[in-house]
Design an enzyme around this catalytic site. Sequence first.
Site: not given
Length: 318
Positions: A45, A145, A147, A261, A278, A280
């Site tokens: 924070c 929090h 992340h 990936h 490819h 994704h």
Amino acid sequence: MNELRIDPLTGLQVLMAADRERRPQDFQPELAATAQASAGTCPFCVGNETETPTPLGEICDLHGNWLVRVVPNKYPALTGELGAQEVFVESPEHLVDATLIDAEQWSLILRLQLERFRARLSEENIESVALFKNSGPTAGATLAHVHSQLMAFSFVPLGFAREAAGARGLRKQHGNCYFCETIAAEAASQDRFVGATENFIIICPYAARRPYEVWLLPRTHSARFEQLPAVQIDELAGALLGMQKAVRKVLPTADYNLMLHTSPTTAPTDDPDEQAYHWHWRLLPRTARFAGVELGSGVLVNTVLPEVAAEQLRDAFE
């Protein structure tokens, strides 16, 4: 009727067994944590910046206040010759659910992630980079929090290498990218289609490993995430947010893992093998634990057909 499905990319076996969802339960599934660290004690924070290492990068507003920051992981799994690990603090506010982040903030997160991703790949000893988000305690998060994390490996992890090899094999067999063929098929059939924007599509995979597994892919072939055009960052941010919101609507209490990936190699982009992959994003909700049959046999069990999951997520997608 139960069904055995084989992931064409990896050969992974998945039993589709919807009837198992009706098993009697003495133990209730774990829900997302309700007791969260307060803003006063949370190291992520605003005001607690001294609780984290010196930032590796920040995006600030016009007044110099940080909006997104990235710091070295204080307790990394990768150090020294093995690589490095970083944490992206995705908001200065003490938000504990990524769907509370708006699309504009998600754009800032992606910009900083891309910056760090490219920087790590440019290092001589780094062979592969992973981006991932563990949302909730059952997904592996230790701080509430919002992340995400980056891991830069001095080697190519076996899972990445196997998937890339599978993509190369399918490309040689079919003469085309497996993912591009999947995108075309799912867009046409709508069986496992969830949603789409101009440049991205969201689907449930044919051999989903877990209930409500969902993928986000660029519609135009691209092997590497780091080559994402800057003009598409805002659109990708909105699509990622929409995907997470859809899962949250269908599974309000489920934790999940969100993972990038991408091509794990640094081969030239004109290399045919390189173009077999490819990039994704994959989102896997944590609706159940692995049991003995999965740990012992390697065969996974999915209690929700991807077609059923896609229909529910499609109705929830904005």
